[in-house]
Design a protein around this motif. Structure first.
Motif, mmCIF file in Angstrom:
data_model
loop_
_atom_site.group_PDB
_atom_site.id
_atom_site.type_symbol
_atom_site.label_atom_id
_atom_site.label_comp_id
_atom_site.label_asym_id
_atom_site.label_seq_id
_atom_site.Cartn_x
_atom_site.Cartn_y
_atom_site.Cartn_z
ATOM 1 N N PRO A 106 -3.814 -29.486 57.950
ATOM 2 C CA PRO A 106 -4.001 -28.037 57.764
ATOM 3 C C PRO A 106 -2.796 -27.284 57.210
ATOM 4 C CG PRO A 106 -3.740 -28.580 60.066
ATOM 5 C CD PRO A 106 -3.826 -29.878 59.345
ATOM 6 N N LEU A 107 -1.622 -27.887 57.197
ATOM 7 C CA LEU A 107 -0.396 -27.196 56.756
ATOM 8 C C LEU A 107 -0.189 -25.866 57.469
ATOM 9 C CD1 LEU A 107 -0.262 -27.872 52.935
ATOM 10 C CD2 LEU A 107 0.951 -29.026 54.756
ATOM 11 N N ASP A 108 -0.386 -25.909 58.786
ATOM 12 C CA ASP A 108 -0.153 -24.702 59.573
ATOM 13 C C ASP A 108 1.209 -24.748 60.242
ATOM 14 O OD1 ASP A 108 -0.794 -26.757 61.206
ATOM 15 O OD2 ASP A 108 -2.237 -25.685 62.433
ATOM 16 N N CYS A 109 2.178 -25.227 59.478
ATOM 17 C CA CYS A 109 3.533 -25.362 60.016
ATOM 18 C C CYS A 109 4.050 -24.108 60.734
ATOM 19 C CB CYS A 109 4.502 -25.767 58.924
ATOM 20 S SG CYS A 109 3.999 -27.253 58.074
ATOM 21 N N PRO A 110 3.756 -22.902 60.246
ATOM 22 C CA PRO A 110 4.268 -21.724 60.950
ATOM 23 C C PRO A 110 3.829 -21.625 62.411
ATOM 24 C CG PRO A 110 3.523 -21.101 58.787
ATOM 25 C CD PRO A 110 3.136 -22.531 58.965
ATOM 26 N N VAL A 111 2.639 -22.128 62.733
ATOM 27 C CA VAL A 111 2.219 -22.043 64.130
ATOM 28 C C VAL A 111 2.331 -23.381 64.847
ATOM 29 C CG1 VAL A 111 0.698 -20.064 63.931
ATOM 30 C CG2 VAL A 111 -0.196 -22.326 63.467
ATOM 31 N N ASP A 113 3.910 -26.473 66.706
ATOM 32 C CA ASP A 113 5.098 -26.660 67.531
ATOM 33 C C ASP A 113 6.001 -27.786 67.044
ATOM 34 O OD1 ASP A 113 4.829 -24.632 69.204
ATOM 35 O OD2 ASP A 113 4.286 -25.762 70.978
ATOM 36 N N PRO A 140 -12.684 -29.048 58.736
ATOM 37 C CA PRO A 140 -12.128 -28.451 59.950
ATOM 38 C C PRO A 140 -12.415 -29.325 61.167
ATOM 39 C CG PRO A 140 -14.093 -27.276 59.274
ATOM 40 C CD PRO A 140 -13.899 -28.362 58.288
ATOM 41 N N LYS A 141 -11.423 -29.469 62.013
ATOM 42 C CA LYS A 141 -11.609 -30.225 63.251
ATOM 43 C C LYS A 141 -11.017 -29.390 64.374
ATOM 44 C CE LYS A 141 -11.272 -34.779 61.120
ATOM 45 N NZ LYS A 141 -10.389 -35.935 60.944
ATOM 46 N N PRO A 142 -11.633 -29.422 65.541
ATOM 47 C CA PRO A 142 -11.198 -28.511 66.604
ATOM 48 C C PRO A 142 -9.962 -28.988 67.354
ATOM 49 C CG PRO A 142 -13.017 -29.842 67.365
ATOM 50 C CD PRO A 142 -12.788 -30.234 65.942
ATOM 51 N N LYS A 143 -9.406 -28.062 68.109
ATOM 52 C CA LYS A 143 -8.362 -28.409 69.074
ATOM 53 C C LYS A 143 -9.053 -28.950 70.311
ATOM 54 C CE LYS A 143 -4.884 -26.263 71.983
ATOM 55 N NZ LYS A 143 -4.439 -25.026 72.594
ATOM 56 N N TYR A 153 -4.464 -31.345 68.549
ATOM 57 C CA TYR A 153 -4.918 -30.619 67.370
ATOM 58 C C TYR A 153 -5.444 -31.672 66.409
ATOM 59 C CZ TYR A 153 -2.773 -26.315 68.963
ATOM 60 O OH TYR A 153 -2.451 -25.187 69.675
ATOM 61 N N PHE A 219 3.973 -23.182 72.262
ATOM 62 C CA PHE A 219 4.323 -21.799 71.908
ATOM 63 C C PHE A 219 5.577 -21.268 72.606
ATOM 64 C CE2 PHE A 219 -0.523 -21.016 71.467
ATOM 65 C CZ PHE A 219 -0.525 -21.741 70.291
#
Lengths: 543, 199
Positions: A106-111, A113, A140-143, A153, A219
């Motif tokens: 997903p390349l969601d590096c900002p969020v 950990d 898309p795959k869920p947490k 994740y 977080f």
């Protein structure tokens, strides 16, 4: 010994080692995800592909052993293997593998950990293509919740199977598996069987990406802001080597630190999440005493100590030194116990020294690969008993029961705090109870003088683990409680009783211990180092 | 581009006296003083944005009755943007505080209250519990704006913000969102708004 050529460098290496190991030993990085030195070789991430001369395709460095070639197969009539890690073909393959791994990432590096300590980020910079060619949407795959401590994740996962192998090989519980096929495959737990083994936190450590995370740390901080201090876990007598990660004087997480002799690279969940029990307790912030009306009031250390000196001298005049008792602690460092012992023997002249420690109520647990969680939940029972020359506190308890001990000095530090069984009734008989403990508990509330102290993130010292390995821990954060550490408070007391006492630093106290206690012969903070120092075996056998 | 060589005859009567240059300077001043019809360069945006041609053509602005409208890329007070659902755009990634050369941003993250609505989107799962900018430390370089991956933090045109105490100069999430409400249409000065915060 096979003679090989690794990127033009001629090496003679042991047969049977893999290319990856040899490369790592010679300071050459071969990127890899699924390979972990403590786990079996899977060879599924394909990131470590290298070119081996004479082989038709690129080979996985993690699973290709180096061996002897028969004389007629030797390359240039001299080398058993010629390996190149930087050829055009290898570089192109690395780029393609990175592209595959990032296809659905997903390349969601900002969020995420893991950002900052993520292998996917690192290798993208070093070996990746730098842009995305696919125009299709990502699946898309869920947490998912895998267990009490771990979340997954799913979309971030690159299916390296490190966690699956960890549960199979190190823990032996087989809790995780990979289900489904193709782009739908994912890490799963079996129905009704969550990931709840006592080493589960390690899967978050070995996960090369941010797929497996501990709920505890989620977080709570960005990893590049954290500061790390080398320390020792106090959860049990194993003394696992850890790194305390802290930010703004708050401990955020524990990470295992490699020590082959103690914990290899793992720690248990009890230890990993055990910092809450130490950090999040009521603290004794100021010295306190119980005044004439029976109320607890704040005081200052100087007044408290001068009153203690006065009272102790009165008791000593009537009942002699043997009426004064001392209880060291299995949760206190070697240095603190040593000072208490000095205080008792040298300054007061009493030999009523006991070791205060909770009973061992649990059995030792051993996991498949040999990692042990000990039943003894104190970090320093061995060291304290060696220094205090007392195995327990029963002798002191008995003397209190018979009224022989009127004054008692207690060293605290037990994370659960409060009285141990029997103590509450027993301590009521005392004329004077002085407690040095960081935690505000019913023990410090009932003490005539509670002098405060620091918890073990805030001070330094050494613990002796169950093997007899002396290991040091360093100060990670500044004090949230009292101003002086246990060592400083003890030395203030000692100076008040005997003005000739020369105050020492923890490192100097260790040198003094090395001089006086035979198990610690020749030790110093420098010699102990980061990995600890085993007590000489011949001394231990004669003890 | 080649360097152009200019030779100046230093030892000339003209240069020694300076008189010519002095008069030329004075003439320029007089020209501006007398000038009617030409605008000062920085007043032009005011008129352009207000959509009218000001009758007042002096360079001087009668602050604070009259306010200068900064040019579009002016870097003033920060704001924290919200999305269409009126939720903060910030995901507490701490890119801004990492980029900040003055170290004036402090962030604490937590799980967002709306996380359960988006089980497949980790970007909606995190939001700032605490977001504070110490305006006294800020150097208004705009690095935070540049680092932000969510276009959450932005520098606005507001330049007239001041506080009576150091505590009030710390802008927390609520204050920054109030600034967003005031500046989201970009007409803070045109509409004559002012920061109605407790100072």
């Amino acid at each position: 010994m096979p003679k090989i050529k690794l990127d033009g460098k001629i090496l003679e290496v042991e047969a049977g080692k893999t290319i990856l190991q040899v490369a790592a030993e010679n300071g050459k990085e071969i990127p890899h995800y699924c390979y972990h030195p403590k786990l079996s070789i899977a060879g599924n991430c394909r990131m470590c592909l290298v070119e081996v001369q004479g082989m038709p395709k690129l080979q996985t460095a993690c699973s290709t052993p180096i061996g002897n070639a028969p004389p007629h197969r030797k390359i240039d009539e001299e080398f058993d293997m010629v390996i190149s890690t930087k050829t055009e073909e290898v570089v192109e393959s690395q780029k393609s593998i990175m592209e595959f791994l990032l296809l659905n990432h997903p390349l969601d590096c900002p969020v995420c950990d893991q950002a900052g300590e993520c292998k996917l980020q690192d290798y993208s910079y070093d070996y990746g293509r730098g842009f995305r060619r696919a125009i299709e949407d990502k699946t898309p795959k869920p947490k998912k919740d895998l267990g009490p401590n771990i979340s997954l994740y799913t979309q971030r996962c690159i299916l390296c199977s490190r966690c699956v192998r960890f549960c199979d090989e190190i823990v032996g519980e087989h809790e995780l598996a990979i289900a489904n096929r193709g782009h739908k495959d994912e890490i799963v737990t079996y129905p009704g069987k969550p990931l709840k083994n006592r080493l589960s936190g390690n899967v978050a450590d070995i996960c090369p990406v941010g797929a497996l995370v501990t709920k505890d740390f989620l977080f709570s901080a960005r990893v590049w802001n954290l500061k790390h201090t080398k320390s020792v876990c106090t959860g049990c007598s194993a003394g696992c080597n850890i790194e305390v990660a802290h930010l703004d004087d708050k401990v955020k997480r524990f990470k295992p630190r490699e020590n082959e002799e103690v914990n290899e690279v793992w720690i248990c969940d009890d230890g990993r999440f055990g910092y809450h029990a130490i950090q999040e307790v009521e603290r004794v912030k100021k010295p306190r005493k119980i005044d004439a009306n029976g109320n607890q009031v704040d005081t200052n250390l100087r007044d408290a100590i001068s009153e203690i000196v006065e009272k102790v001298s009165q008791v000593k005049k009537v009942w002699r030194a043997k009426s004064i008792g001392f209880l060291g602690s299995a949760h206190a460092s070697n240095e603190e116990n040593f000072l208490l012992n000095k205080f008792a023997n040298k300054i007061i002249g009493s030999h009523n020294v006991g070791l205060r420690a909770p009973e061992i109520t649990e059995d030792e647990v051993e996991f498949k690969a040999g990692f042990k969680i000990y039943g003894d939940k104190t970090p320093n029972r061995k060291g304290a008993s060696q220094i205090l020359k007392a195995e327990n506190a029963y002798q002191v308890y008995n003397k209190i029961k018979h009224g022989e001990i009127k004054v008692l000095f207690v060293l605290g530090g037990i994370p659960e705090g409060g009285f141990l069984p029997e103590e509450e009734e027993l301590f009521k008989k005392l004329d004077l109870l002085v407690v040095i403990d960081y935690q505000d508990s019913d023990l410090t509330k009932s003490a005539h003088y509670a002098l405060g102290g620091k918890n073990y993130f805030e001070k330094q010292g050494t613990f002796t683990n169950v093997q007899g390995r002396v290991q040091r821990f360093s100060q990670a954060v500044s004090s949230q409680g009292s101003f002086l550490s246990d060592i400083e408070i003890l030395q203030e007391l000692m100076t008040a009783f005997d003005s000739h006492w020369k105050e020492m630093m923890p490192s100097e106290i260790l040198i003094q211990i090395a001089k006086e206690v035979k198990e610690y012969k020749g030790m110093s903070l420098f010699k102990i180092g980061d990995l600890g120092m085993l007590q000489p075996q011949e001394v231990l056998e004669t003890v | 581009m080649a360097t152009k060589k200019v030779s100046i005859n230093v030892k000339s009567v003209k240069n020694d006296l300076y008189l010519v240059e002095v008069f030329r300077g004075l003439m320029l001043t007089l020209k501006h003083f007398m000038k009617i019809g030409a605008h000062a360069a920085y007043q032009a945006p005011l008129e352009r944005r207000a959509g009218k041609i000001s009758t007042n053509k002096r360079a001087t602005i009668q602050y604070p009755e009259e306010k200068w409208v900064p040019y579009e890329k002016y870097r003033g007070l920060h704001r924290l943007n919200k999305d269409e659902q009126d939720r903060t755009k910030c995901v507490a990634c701490e890119m801004c505080s990492t980029a900040c050369p003055a170290d004036c941003i402090s962030i604490e993250a937590e799980r967002s209250p709306w996380a359960d609505e988006y089980p497949n989107d980790p970007k909606k799962e995190k939001h700032p519990k605490k977001y504070e900018i110490d305006i006294l430390r800020c150097i208004f370089c705009g690095f935070c704006e540049e680092a932000c991956p969510c276009e959450a933090i932005e520098l606005t045109e507001i330049y007239d913000f001041s506080a009576y105490s150091r505590e009030n100069a710390i802008y927390d999430k609520e204050k920054l969102e109030i600034v967003y409400e005031l500046t989201k249409d970009g007409k803070y000065y045109q509409e004559g708004r002012s920061l109605d915060l407790e100072f």
